[in-house]
Design a protein around this motif. Structure first.
Motif: not given
Length: 315
Positions: A240-250
């Motif tokens: 998910g792009t709004a995941d704030q636990i594991c970073d999506y961009e990385t």
């Protein structure tokens, strides 16, 4: 309808780990899926995914990892995962413990968050004889990097590593923000209230978790083509792009760098961390996406329908 079976798996060093199996109706089985849960989690937290898979013909085998869930039956065992070698060995031994009569069915290995990172490490460095039996790998919100909102300070990490050399089994609470697990607030409340989601790691275990992520990021640990069943690596990544636990961009950059022919990334715009527990019909869509990928690769010849680096988005 699917049924469930609880049990216990004893590791080679004598540790007894809680197991649960989700069984399809007789004569409907298409394949087997071993699924590895995440940090401060347990296999019964996937009750919106595993029964769906079983009802569609996939036997799901899972276990509460060493240090987590019902496998941590004393306070002293909480977070006591051991080093990465032990974590991966437990996965090997669990796979080897599966019923021998089911060996003709295709086998898939999946994982979520911390478990997703472990599956990627396993694909990169697991025993070749076991990897050759795995038709494909699935990772949901894999832990390749902590999102900046959830990232511990550099000082905390440095001090923790130093202390871990002397007191590797020293426990430390690393509390996840329950509001970031899912966009469904009821899921967050249930996570916060669940005594099995204890947020407790050991210095050794937390260091191993961070090291595994760093090795994936830097390319020290690489998932390559040709390691799975039939000499192919089949990989499905969901984030998910709004995941704030594991970073999506990385995760996105990591995926783009993979030299694998049969890879697919599902991107879910605005979704949070536990895709299988997102609100309303979203969790149903996620399960259907996973099932579609699995079914495409359940051909009798072990080849499945190969996609060349495809990507799909869920709005």
């Amino acid at each position: 309808m699917a049924t469930t079976k609880e049990g216990q798996f004893t590791t080679s060093d004598g540790e007894k780990l809680y197991t649960k199996t989700w069984l399809p109706a007789p004569d409907t089985v298409k394949a087997r899926v071993v699924y590895i849960h995440g940090f401060s989690d347990h296999c019964n937290n996937y009750d919106t995914l595993f029964p769906v898979l079983a009802n569609r013909g996939f036997t799901v085998y899972s276990f509460d990892q060493r240090g987590w869930g019902r496998s941590a039956d004393t306070q002293a065992k909480k977070g006591l995962t051991g080093p990465t070698t032990k974590v991966l060995q437990d996965i090997t031994e669990f796979i080897q413990s599966l019923p021998q009569e089911d060996l003709a069915q295709p086998l898939f290995l999946g994982g979520h968050s911390m478990g997703g990172g472990e599956v990627l490490h396993y694909a990169a460095s697991g025993p070749k004889d076991v990897l050759r039996t795995i038709r494909g790998f699935l990772v949901e919100s894999p832990f390749i990097s902590v999102h900046p909102r959830s990232r511990p300070s550099a000082v905390t990490v440095f001090v923790g590593r130093l202390a871990g050399r002397v007191l590797p089994h020293r426990q430390m609470v690393n509390k996840l923000d329950a509001n970031l697990v899912s966009r469904d607030p009821e899921v967050g409340k249930a996570f916060a209230a669940d005594p099995l989601c204890h947020d407790t790691g050991t210095l050794e275990g937390l260091a191993g978790l961070l090291d595994r992520a760093a090795e994936l990021q830097t390319g020290k640990c690489v998932v390559v083509d040709g390691v799975g069943e039939g000499g192919k690596t089949r990989l499905w990544v969901a984030h998910g792009t709004a995941d704030q636990i594991c970073d999506y961009e990385t995760c996105r950059r990591w995926y783009d760098g993979l030299q694998i022919e049969d890879k697919e990334m599902r991107v879910y715009e605005g979704w949070y961390h536990s895709l299988h527990r997102e609100p309303g019909e979203d969790k149903v869509r996620f399960a259907e996406d996973m099932i579609t990928w699995l079914e495409d690769r359940c051909g009798e010849d072990g080849q499945g329908q190969v996609g060349a680096g495809t990507e799909r988005s869920r709005l």
